[in-house]
Scaffold this motif. Structure first.
Motif, PDB file in Angstrom:
ATOM      1  N   ILE A  82     -29.152   1.599  -8.870  1.00 58.44           N
ATOM      2  CA  ILE A  82     -27.853   1.249  -8.851  1.00 58.44           C
ATOM      3  C   ILE A  82     -27.330   0.798  -7.577  1.00 58.44           C
ATOM      4  O   ILE A  82     -27.895   1.689  -6.748  1.00 58.44           O
ATOM      5  CB  ILE A  82     -26.976   2.136  -9.535  1.00 58.44           C
ATOM      6  N   THR A  83     -26.624  -0.186  -7.400  1.00 56.14           N
ATOM      7  CA  THR A  83     -25.852  -0.450  -6.060  1.00 56.14           C
ATOM      8  C   THR A  83     -24.446  -0.312  -6.657  1.00 56.14           C
ATOM      9  O   THR A  83     -24.106  -1.286  -7.454  1.00 56.14           O
ATOM     10  CB  THR A  83     -26.461  -1.991  -5.552  1.00 56.14           C
ATOM     11  N   VAL A  84     -23.600   0.138  -5.762  1.00 56.65           N
ATOM     12  CA  VAL A  84     -22.241   0.248  -6.118  1.00 56.65           C
ATOM     13  C   VAL A  84     -21.503  -0.643  -4.733  1.00 56.65           C
ATOM     14  O   VAL A  84     -21.785  -0.082  -3.713  1.00 56.65           O
ATOM     15  CB  VAL A  84     -21.698   1.717  -6.214  1.00 56.65           C
ATOM     16  N   TYR A  85     -20.735  -1.299  -5.049  1.00 54.75           N
ATOM     17  CA  TYR A  85     -19.790  -2.242  -4.319  1.00 54.75           C
ATOM     18  C   TYR A  85     -18.443  -1.863  -4.543  1.00 54.75           C
ATOM     19  O   TYR A  85     -17.746  -1.529  -5.445  1.00 54.75           O
ATOM     20  CB  TYR A  85     -19.794  -3.572  -4.458  1.00 54.75           C
ATOM     21  N   VAL A  86     -17.626  -1.562  -3.244  1.00 62.95           N
ATOM     22  CA  VAL A  86     -16.332  -1.196  -3.253  1.00 62.95           C
ATOM     23  C   VAL A  86     -15.614  -1.950  -2.162  1.00 62.95           C
ATOM     24  O   VAL A  86     -16.032  -2.147  -1.326  1.00 62.95           O
ATOM     25  CB  VAL A  86     -16.420   0.407  -3.221  1.00 62.95           C
ATOM     26  N   THR A  87     -14.195  -2.417  -2.544  1.00 64.82           N
ATOM     27  CA  THR A  87     -13.317  -2.950  -1.557  1.00 64.82           C
ATOM     28  C   THR A  87     -12.255  -1.898  -1.389  1.00 64.82           C
ATOM     29  O   THR A  87     -11.481  -1.929  -2.157  1.00 64.82           O
ATOM     30  CB  THR A  87     -12.930  -4.323  -2.307  1.00 64.82           C
ATOM     31  N   LEU A  88     -12.323  -1.435  -0.289  1.00 62.58           N
ATOM     32  CA  LEU A  88     -11.135  -0.515  -0.134  1.00 62.58           C
ATOM     33  C   LEU A  88     -10.001  -1.058   0.390  1.00 62.58           C
ATOM     34  O   LEU A  88     -10.445  -1.928   1.428  1.00 62.58           O
ATOM     35  CB  LEU A  88     -11.782   0.463   1.022  1.00 62.58           C
ATOM     36  N   ASP A  89      -8.861  -0.618   0.248  1.00 61.35           N
ATOM     37  CA  ASP A  89      -7.591  -1.351   0.797  1.00 61.35           C
ATOM     38  C   ASP A  89      -6.718  -0.092   1.281  1.00 61.35           C
ATOM     39  O   ASP A  89      -6.061   0.512   0.343  1.00 61.35           O
ATOM     40  CB  ASP A  89      -7.062  -2.166  -0.223  1.00 61.35           C
ATOM     41  N   ASP A  90      -6.762   0.269   2.574  1.00 64.25           N
ATOM     42  CA  ASP A  90      -5.546   1.343   2.841  1.00 64.25           C
ATOM     43  C   ASP A  90      -5.937   2.591   2.121  1.00 64.25           C
ATOM     44  O   ASP A  90      -5.144   3.354   1.777  1.00 64.25           O
ATOM     45  CB  ASP A  90      -4.161   0.858   2.767  1.00 64.25           C
ATOM     46  N   GLY A  91      -7.439   2.773   2.067  1.00 67.40           N
ATOM     47  CA  GLY A  91      -7.691   4.034   1.416  1.00 67.40           C
ATOM     48  C   GLY A  91      -7.577   4.224  -0.044  1.00 67.40           C
ATOM     49  O   GLY A  91      -7.886   5.086  -0.715  1.00 67.40           O
ATOM     50  N   MET A  92      -7.293   2.933  -0.705  1.00 70.72           N
ATOM     51  CA  MET A  92      -7.378   2.783  -2.397  1.00 70.72           C
ATOM     52  C   MET A  92      -8.491   1.857  -2.503  1.00 70.72           C
ATOM     53  O   MET A  92      -8.942   0.801  -2.023  1.00 70.72           O
ATOM     54  CB  MET A  92      -6.059   2.285  -2.606  1.00 70.72           C
ATOM     55  N   ILE A  93      -9.101   1.941  -3.709  1.00 71.23           N
ATOM     56  CA  ILE A  93     -10.160   1.360  -4.148  1.00 71.23           C
ATOM     57  C   ILE A  93      -9.653   0.111  -4.951  1.00 71.23           C
ATOM     58  O   ILE A  93      -9.031   0.256  -6.217  1.00 71.23           O
ATOM     59  CB  ILE A  93     -11.019   2.144  -5.179  1.00 71.23           C
ATOM     60  N   ARG A  94      -9.419  -0.954  -4.500  1.00 72.93           N
ATOM     61  CA  ARG A  94      -8.846  -2.274  -4.836  1.00 72.93           C
ATOM     62  C   ARG A  94      -9.842  -2.984  -5.785  1.00 72.93           C
ATOM     63  O   ARG A  94      -9.538  -3.191  -7.046  1.00 72.93           O
ATOM     64  CB  ARG A  94      -8.391  -3.189  -3.603  1.00 72.93           C
ATOM     65  N   ASP A  95     -11.186  -2.755  -5.588  1.00 70.21           N
ATOM     66  CA  ASP A  95     -12.069  -3.124  -6.711  1.00 70.21           C
ATOM     67  C   ASP A  95     -13.390  -2.722  -6.409  1.00 70.21           C
ATOM     68  O   ASP A  95     -13.736  -2.170  -5.341  1.00 70.21           O
ATOM     69  CB  ASP A  95     -12.053  -4.914  -6.040  1.00 70.21           C
ATOM     70  N   VAL A  96     -14.009  -2.605  -7.567  1.00 73.70           N
ATOM     71  CA  VAL A  96     -15.527  -1.839  -7.324  1.00 73.70           C
ATOM     72  C   VAL A  96     -16.106  -2.670  -8.563  1.00 73.70           C
ATOM     73  O   VAL A  96     -15.832  -2.904  -9.485  1.00 73.70           O
ATOM     74  CB  VAL A  96     -15.153  -0.300  -7.894  1.00 73.70           C
ATOM     75  N   GLY A  97     -17.585  -2.559  -8.245  1.00 73.46           N
ATOM     76  CA  GLY A  97     -18.495  -3.246  -9.243  1.00 73.46           C
ATOM     77  C   GLY A  97     -19.832  -2.645  -8.986  1.00 73.46           C
ATOM     78  O   GLY A  97     -20.224  -1.839  -8.094  1.00 73.46           O
ATOM     79  N   PHE A  98     -20.696  -2.906  -9.798  1.00 72.75           N
ATOM     80  CA  PHE A  98     -22.093  -2.406  -9.614  1.00 72.75           C
ATOM     81  C   PHE A  98     -23.130  -3.112 -10.240  1.00 72.75           C
ATOM     82  O   PHE A  98     -22.897  -4.008 -11.130  1.00 72.75           O
ATOM     83  CB  PHE A  98     -22.233  -1.063 -10.435  1.00 72.75           C
ATOM     84  N   GLN A  99     -24.431  -2.947  -9.678  1.00 75.49           N
ATOM     85  CA  GLN A  99     -25.492  -3.759 -10.567  1.00 75.49           C
ATOM     86  C   GLN A  99     -26.617  -2.630 -10.429  1.00 75.49           C
ATOM     87  O   GLN A  99     -26.699  -2.134  -9.475  1.00 75.49           O
ATOM     88  CB  GLN A  99     -25.801  -4.960  -9.676  1.00 75.49           C
ATOM     89  N   GLY A 100     -27.365  -3.058 -11.204  1.00 80.60           N
ATOM     90  CA  GLY A 100     -28.712  -1.981 -10.969  1.00 80.60           C
ATOM     91  C   GLY A 100     -29.460  -2.047 -12.680  1.00 80.60           C
ATOM     92  O   GLY A 100     -29.038  -2.863 -13.303  1.00 80.60           O
ATOM     93  N   SER A 101     -30.368  -1.186 -12.740  1.00 81.24           N
ATOM     94  CA  SER A 101     -30.984  -1.047 -13.889  1.00 81.24           C
ATOM     95  C   SER A 101     -31.333   0.401 -14.259  1.00 81.24           C
ATOM     96  O   SER A 101     -31.432   1.123 -13.403  1.00 81.24           O
ATOM     97  CB  SER A 101     -32.386  -1.592 -14.066  1.00 81.24           C
ATOM     98  N   GLY A 102     -31.451   0.626 -15.597  1.00 79.32           N
ATOM     99  CA  GLY A 102     -31.533   2.175 -15.782  1.00 79.32           C
ATOM    100  C   GLY A 102     -31.254   2.367 -17.463  1.00 79.32           C
ATOM    101  O   GLY A 102     -31.055   1.286 -18.030  1.00 79.32           O
ATOM    102  N   CYS A 103     -31.173   3.541 -17.547  1.00 84.83           N
ATOM    103  CA  CYS A 103     -31.150   4.062 -19.021  1.00 84.83           C
ATOM    104  C   CYS A 103     -29.649   3.698 -19.399  1.00 84.83           C
ATOM    105  O   CYS A 103     -28.677   3.602 -18.703  1.00 84.83           O
ATOM    106  CB  CYS A 103     -31.463   5.449 -19.368  1.00 84.83           C
ATOM    107  N   ALA A 104     -29.402   4.079 -20.873  1.00 85.86           N
ATOM    108  CA  ALA A 104     -27.951   3.838 -21.387  1.00 85.86           C
ATOM    109  C   ALA A 104     -27.037   4.689 -20.692  1.00 85.86           C
ATOM    110  O   ALA A 104     -25.805   4.163 -20.577  1.00 85.86           O
ATOM    111  CB  ALA A 104     -28.053   3.870 -22.650  1.00 85.86           C
ATOM    112  N   ILE A 105     -27.370   6.082 -20.639  1.00 87.76           N
ATOM    113  CA  ILE A 105     -26.510   6.864 -19.791  1.00 87.76           C
ATOM    114  C   ILE A 105     -25.867   6.594 -18.565  1.00 87.76           C
ATOM    115  O   ILE A 105     -24.795   6.632 -18.144  1.00 87.76           O
ATOM    116  CB  ILE A 105     -26.949   8.260 -19.950  1.00 87.76           C
TER     117      ILE A 105
END
Ligand code: ZN
Length: 149
Positions: A43-66
């Protein structure tokens, strides 16, 4: 299977089939990679922090359903939260999937509670927590890939 765990399973299947926030963020302020060699989840997790707050977050990757469903639900749970709130939520989630009875208020977890059954499958705990560990690494600005072992 109880009605509740059937509902939970549907939540996981739904998020696996249609993962939310499954995208790279063009304006990410940080990102991190995670790998669970036991299962092959990546997995790769992307995050956009704005003044200590998570303004946006996304991910990409491959793996099992869980792992995929956990990442998807995580992104919906932490968006708009501060670093501290996110750390607390991960702590509660971690207790849920390792020792569920220690969580006194599972309702506070919302859809994350769907992973309560994971504690019966210790090998799956790493699948369920991979996205969270990777998010934490991104928030800490770590650049080395996270491994669950
Ligand atoms: Zn997995």
């Amino acid at each position: 299977m109880s009605e509740l765990s059937e509902l939970y399973q549907q939540v996981i299947l739904d998020h696996n089939k249609t993962p939310r926030n499954y995208r790279r963020l063009a304006d990410a302020t940080s990102s991190a990679e995670g790998y669970n060699p036991l299962c092959g989840d990546q997995i790769t997790v992307y995050v956009t922090l704005d003044d200590g707050m998570i303004r946006d977050v996304g991910f990409q990757g491959s793996g099992c359903a869980i792992s995929k469903a956990s990442a998807s639900i995580m992104t919906t749970a932490v968006k708009g939260k501060t670093r501290e709130e996110t750390a607390r939520l991960f702590d509660t989630f971690h207790r849920l999937v390792t020792a569920g009875d220690a969580v006194t208020d599972p309702d506070s977890l919302g859809r994350l509670a769907a992973f309560a059954g994971v504690r019966e499958f210790p090998a799956r705990v790493k699948c369920a927590t991979l996205a969270w560990r990777t998010l934490r690494a991104a928030l800490e600005g770590r650049t080395d890939p996270i491994k669950t072992e």
